[in-house]
Write a protein that holds these residues in place. Sequence first.
Motif, PDB file in Angstrom:
ATOM      1  N   THR A   6      -2.975   6.342  -7.234  1.00 62.68           N
ATOM      2  CA  THR A   6      -3.564   7.081  -6.110  1.00 62.68           C
ATOM      3  C   THR A   6      -2.558   8.046  -5.507  1.00 62.68           C
ATOM      4  N   ASP A  57       0.843  -1.195   0.000  1.00 62.99           N
ATOM      5  CA  ASP A  57       0.000   0.000   0.000  1.00 62.99           C
ATOM      6  C   ASP A  57       0.874   1.239   0.000  1.00 62.99           C
ATOM      7  N   VAL A  58       0.280   2.385  -0.376  1.00 61.88           N
ATOM      8  CA  VAL A  58       1.014   3.649  -0.362  1.00 61.88           C
ATOM      9  C   VAL A  58       1.199   4.096   1.079  1.00 61.88           C
ATOM     10  N   ALA A  70       5.266   4.308  -3.097  1.00 62.38           N
ATOM     11  CA  ALA A  70       4.315   3.524  -3.891  1.00 62.38           C
ATOM     12  C   ALA A  70       4.864   2.129  -4.160  1.00 62.38           C
ATOM     13  N   ARG A 104      -2.496   0.471  -9.303  1.00 65.40           N
ATOM     14  CA  ARG A 104      -3.562   1.405  -8.914  1.00 65.40           C
ATOM     15  C   ARG A 104      -3.179   2.188  -7.666  1.00 65.40           C
ATOM     16  N   ASN A 105      -2.404   1.565  -6.754  1.00 66.64           N
ATOM     17  CA  ASN A 105      -1.959   2.287  -5.565  1.00 66.64           C
ATOM     18  C   ASN A 105      -1.003   3.406  -5.949  1.00 66.64           C
ATOM     19  N   TYR A 128      -0.169  -3.770  -8.018  1.00 64.44           N
ATOM     20  CA  TYR A 128      -0.549  -2.624  -7.201  1.00 64.44           C
ATOM     21  C   TYR A 128      -0.330  -1.300  -7.926  1.00 64.44           C
TER      22      TYR A 128
END
Length: 431
Positions: free
Chosen positions: A114, A84-85, A102, A110-111, A108
């Motif tokens: 974000t 996760d970020v 990141a 998409r993280n 991941y």
Amino acid sequence: MNAVNESWISAIDTGVLRLITAGSVDDGKSTLIGRLLYDSKGVFADQLAAITRSKYKRVAASDIDLSLLTDGLEAEREQGITIDVAYRYFATPLRKFIVADAPGHEQYTRNMVTGASTAEVAIILIDATRVHDGKLLAQTRRHSALAHLLGLQHIVVAVNKMDLVDWDEKVFERIRAAYAELAEQLGMPRFHIIPMSALKGDNVVASSSNTPWYDGPPLLGLLEGLPAAAGVTGGGSRFFVQWVIRHGGHDINDFRGYAGQLAGATLSVGDEIRVQPSTQLAKVARLLRFDADVDSAVAGDTVVVVLDRDLDVSRGDLLVHSDQSVRVTKEFDAELCWLDQQPLSAQRLYWLKQGTKLTQARIKTVHSRRDIHELQRVAASGVLEMNDIGHVTVTATDTLAVDAYIDYPVTGSFILIDAATHQTAAAGLVR
């Protein structure tokens, strides 16, 4: 192309700089952020003690595993990856920083999107030992393409683990040439590139004697001197109504205000505004911050706007200066980064969220997708898979006020949500 000492860099700029680290798996992103925190005295003693005792430590007993300062999830420490970020904060006498770590795994991506959506600078890490025959890794290319697509103002390429190639200048130059070719393909006007070792601290906070052939600043010095954000380029204000505030019941002087965060230009009492998408006109009668009246508000301020006449204004409506044009439409083209494991379906309705506006939408046409290896648009079959970037036409149920993302990110960006699973399916940028 890699002008680390260009004249437009000014060391007197201050304020908050938002960063994101990106790149492929095991390029050293978490270690680099840990090194920045540690060498800038941004780590508390109890934090150091905790990571020193960690059972997931992956360095020599006498060293500190700095990656553990950002990889806080149990699964991250157990697997040695970022999932996760993670956001961290530190400051120097010249500037404050918010840095997002990141994940590098394709799963991941998409993280990363974000974290990059609110950043101004992308630090693209490249492992010097993993670039062979001038070919950059796929995630390095993908993250660079996304950073450019999202309009990040500065791209900094950190060529990491140079200590593992004996600080060979030829290796660095080959990577510089490979990234310059990538930047040209992406249309990236400039980037900065620095040889370093995040683990050892070379060229991170202080210059290294191991690179006498490099005459640029260390990473932290470069970040301190990068120009502050220039803001939006459109020139007018954008104010999404987040909440309608009412009190006083049916009194003749009952209160009606519209709360939200201002984006773009200044908004002042007396300004004429237009409510979109209804196109009704009114003037700003009052502006309130907390419980006090103010004469004007600037971008980033959270305020309550009171109009001089009663209009039908609801959550999700947009207030703009009356002399500023904004496109009002149900159909528009966008760049879509598909984030869901379920492929895009042109037959399905998705929830579209733009600012505080929520409506349903359908992908009318998938015109093309971007080949991440060749960085060219290729024909699309009408379907986007996870991590694909495509050029699409979106049709919404309700009328939307949209701008080009490069002019107004707040009205030029949106997300699609799967109506069945409530997963974020895609992130979109209006073109």
